[in-house]
Design a protein around this motif. Structure first.
Motif, PDB file in Angstrom:
ATOM      1  N   VAL A   1       0.427   8.881  -9.788  1.00 49.92           N
ATOM      2  CA  VAL A   1       0.029   7.479  -9.749  1.00 49.92           C
ATOM      3  C   VAL A   1       1.242   6.598  -9.507  1.00 49.92           C
ATOM      4  N   ALA A   2       0.972   5.403  -9.022  1.00 53.74           N
ATOM      5  CA  ALA A   2       2.046   4.448  -8.749  1.00 53.74           C
ATOM      6  C   ALA A   2       1.578   3.037  -9.094  1.00 53.74           C
ATOM      7  N   ARG A   3       2.526   2.233  -9.532  1.00 55.47           N
ATOM      8  CA  ARG A   3       2.188   0.847  -9.799  1.00 55.47           C
ATOM      9  C   ARG A   3       3.357  -0.046  -9.471  1.00 55.47           C
ATOM     10  N   VAL A   4       3.048  -1.248  -9.055  1.00 54.22           N
ATOM     11  CA  VAL A   4       4.063  -2.272  -8.832  1.00 54.22           C
ATOM     12  C   VAL A   4       4.421  -2.849 -10.192  1.00 54.22           C
ATOM     13  N   GLY A   5       5.676  -3.072 -10.430  1.00 54.70           N
ATOM     14  CA  GLY A   5       6.101  -3.629 -11.704  1.00 54.70           C
ATOM     15  C   GLY A   5       7.272  -2.857 -12.253  1.00 54.70           C
ATOM     16  N   SER A   6       7.602  -3.116 -13.520  1.00 57.44           N
ATOM     17  CA  SER A   6       8.769  -2.486 -14.107  1.00 57.44           C
ATOM     18  C   SER A   6       8.497  -1.705 -15.385  1.00 57.44           C
ATOM     19  N   SER A   7       7.357  -1.950 -16.022  1.00 58.40           N
ATOM     20  CA  SER A   7       7.094  -1.298 -17.304  1.00 58.40           C
ATOM     21  C   SER A   7       6.631   0.139 -17.125  1.00 58.40           C
TER      22      SER A   7
ATOM     23  N   GLN B   1       0.839  -1.181   0.000  1.00 59.59           N
ATOM     24  CA  GLN B   1       0.000   0.000   0.000  1.00 59.59           C
ATOM     25  C   GLN B   1       0.882   1.241   0.000  1.00 59.59           C
ATOM     26  N   VAL B   2       0.517   2.233  -0.787  1.00 53.85           N
ATOM     27  CA  VAL B   2       1.259   3.491  -0.819  1.00 53.85           C
ATOM     28  C   VAL B   2       0.252   4.626  -0.875  1.00 53.85           C
ATOM     29  N   GLN B   3       0.549   5.690  -0.163  1.00 50.70           N
ATOM     30  CA  GLN B   3      -0.280   6.897  -0.188  1.00 50.70           C
ATOM     31  C   GLN B   3       0.455   7.976  -0.953  1.00 50.70           C
ATOM     32  N   LEU B   4      -0.276   8.698  -1.792  1.00 49.48           N
ATOM     33  CA  LEU B   4       0.308   9.706  -2.663  1.00 49.48           C
ATOM     34  C   LEU B   4      -0.355  11.058  -2.410  1.00 49.48           C
ATOM     35  N   VAL B   5       0.471  12.084  -2.242  1.00 54.74           N
ATOM     36  CA  VAL B   5      -0.049  13.429  -2.007  1.00 54.74           C
ATOM     37  C   VAL B   5       0.643  14.406  -2.944  1.00 54.74           C
ATOM     38  N   GLU B   6      -0.149  15.008  -3.845  1.00 57.96           N
ATOM     39  CA  GLU B   6       0.390  15.969  -4.800  1.00 57.96           C
ATOM     40  C   GLU B   6       0.378  17.375  -4.210  1.00 57.96           C
ATOM     41  N   SER B   7       1.271  18.197  -4.711  1.00 61.86           N
ATOM     42  CA  SER B   7       1.300  19.612  -4.364  1.00 61.86           C
ATOM     43  C   SER B   7       1.933  20.374  -5.510  1.00 61.86           C
TER      44      SER B   7
ATOM     45  N   ASP C   1      13.167  11.407  -6.776  1.00 64.30           N
ATOM     46  CA  ASP C   1      14.224  11.350  -5.775  1.00 64.30           C
ATOM     47  C   ASP C   1      13.835  10.234  -4.813  1.00 64.30           C
ATOM     48  N   ASN C   2      14.419   9.075  -4.982  1.00 61.27           N
ATOM     49  CA  ASN C   2      14.033   7.923  -4.168  1.00 61.27           C
ATOM     50  C   ASN C   2      14.419   8.100  -2.702  1.00 61.27           C
ATOM     51  N   ALA C   3      15.418   8.917  -2.435  1.00 60.11           N
ATOM     52  CA  ALA C   3      15.805   9.174  -1.046  1.00 60.11           C
ATOM     53  C   ALA C   3      14.751  10.014  -0.323  1.00 60.11           C
ATOM     54  N   LYS C   4      14.004  10.801  -1.099  1.00 54.71           N
ATOM     55  CA  LYS C   4      12.972  11.662  -0.513  1.00 54.71           C
ATOM     56  C   LYS C   4      11.563  11.128  -0.754  1.00 54.71           C
ATOM     57  N   ASN C   5      11.466   9.967  -1.394  1.00 58.83           N
ATOM     58  CA  ASN C   5      10.150   9.383  -1.690  1.00 58.83           C
ATOM     59  C   ASN C   5       9.257  10.360  -2.438  1.00 58.83           C
ATOM     60  N   THR C   6       9.828  11.027  -3.407  1.00 62.12           N
ATOM     61  CA  THR C   6       9.102  12.078  -4.116  1.00 62.12           C
ATOM     62  C   THR C   6       9.328  11.980  -5.621  1.00 62.12           C
ATOM     63  N   VAL C   7       8.266  12.224  -6.361  1.00 65.26           N
ATOM     64  CA  VAL C   7       8.345  12.321  -7.813  1.00 65.26           C
ATOM     65  C   VAL C   7       7.888  13.722  -8.211  1.00 65.26           C
TER      66      VAL C   7
ATOM     67  N   SER D   1       4.175   7.715   0.686  1.00 65.94           N
ATOM     68  CA  SER D   1       4.448   7.063   1.962  1.00 65.94           C
ATOM     69  C   SER D   1       3.949   5.629   1.884  1.00 65.94           C
ATOM     70  N   GLY D   2       4.476   4.803   2.738  1.00 69.43           N
ATOM     71  CA  GLY D   2       4.063   3.423   2.718  1.00 69.43           C
ATOM     72  C   GLY D   2       5.242   2.515   2.421  1.00 69.43           C
ATOM     73  N   ARG D   3       5.036   1.604   1.511  1.00 65.34           N
ATOM     74  CA  ARG D   3       6.091   0.651   1.196  1.00 65.34           C
ATOM     75  C   ARG D   3       7.238   1.309   0.440  1.00 65.34           C
ATOM     76  N   ILE D   4       8.230   0.563   0.148  1.00 61.08           N
ATOM     77  CA  ILE D   4       9.460   1.084  -0.436  1.00 61.08           C
ATOM     78  C   ILE D   4       9.167   1.804  -1.747  1.00 61.08           C
ATOM     79  N   PHE D   5       9.452   3.101  -1.762  1.00 63.04           N
ATOM     80  CA  PHE D   5       9.125   3.948  -2.908  1.00 63.04           C
ATOM     81  C   PHE D   5       9.814   3.471  -4.178  1.00 63.04           C
TER      82      PHE D   5
END
Length: 122
Positions: free
Chosen positions: A97-103, A1-7, A73-79, A25-29
């Motif tokens: 948006v976020a998805r599990v996978g590689s494509s 599960q991951v929570q996403l907050v835009e600004s 920035d994976n260290a900041k969990n931010t896109v 926030s949540g699992r490994i970004f």
């Protein structure tokens, strides 16, 4: 599960720039492919951009290619979505948006933020 907050949304004149941020926030970004969609009033939701888990690959809709850049920035969990040379037709609610996978070409995403409004005046 991951929570996403835009600004970072807001009102800007045509030709201007905005940078959207999406904090996760949540699992490994770094295990998620991240992306952006948008929806204008009366129109269907459309894909804008995506970025691979490492940030090394990106994919853009033709309508924004050359004007928008997504990064993470994976260290900041931010896109981020840097939007330059904005046009009135870019006016929309922008969703992270976020998805599990590689494509980065898959259009189906597992998690969505609440959206942030971008308005471009002419």
């Amino acid at each position: 599960q991951v929570q996403l907050v835009e600004s970072g949304g807001g009102l800007v004149q045509a030709g201007g720039s905005l940078r959207l941020s999406c904090a996760a926030s949540g699992r490994i970004f770094s295990s998620y492919v991240m992306g952006w969609f948008r929806q204008a009033p009366g129109k269907e939701r459309e894909f804008v951009a995506s970025i691979s888990r490492s940030g090394g690959s990106t994919y853009y809709a033709d309508s924004v290619k050359g004007r928008f850049t997504t990064s993470r920035d994976n260290a900041k969990n931010t896109v981020y979505l840097q939007m330059n040379s904005l046009k009135p037709e870019d006016t929309a609610v922008y969703y992270c948006v976020a998805r599990v996978g590689s494509s980065i070409w898959t259009m189906e995403y597992d998690y969505w933020g609440q959206g942030t409004q971008v308005t471009v005046s002419s």
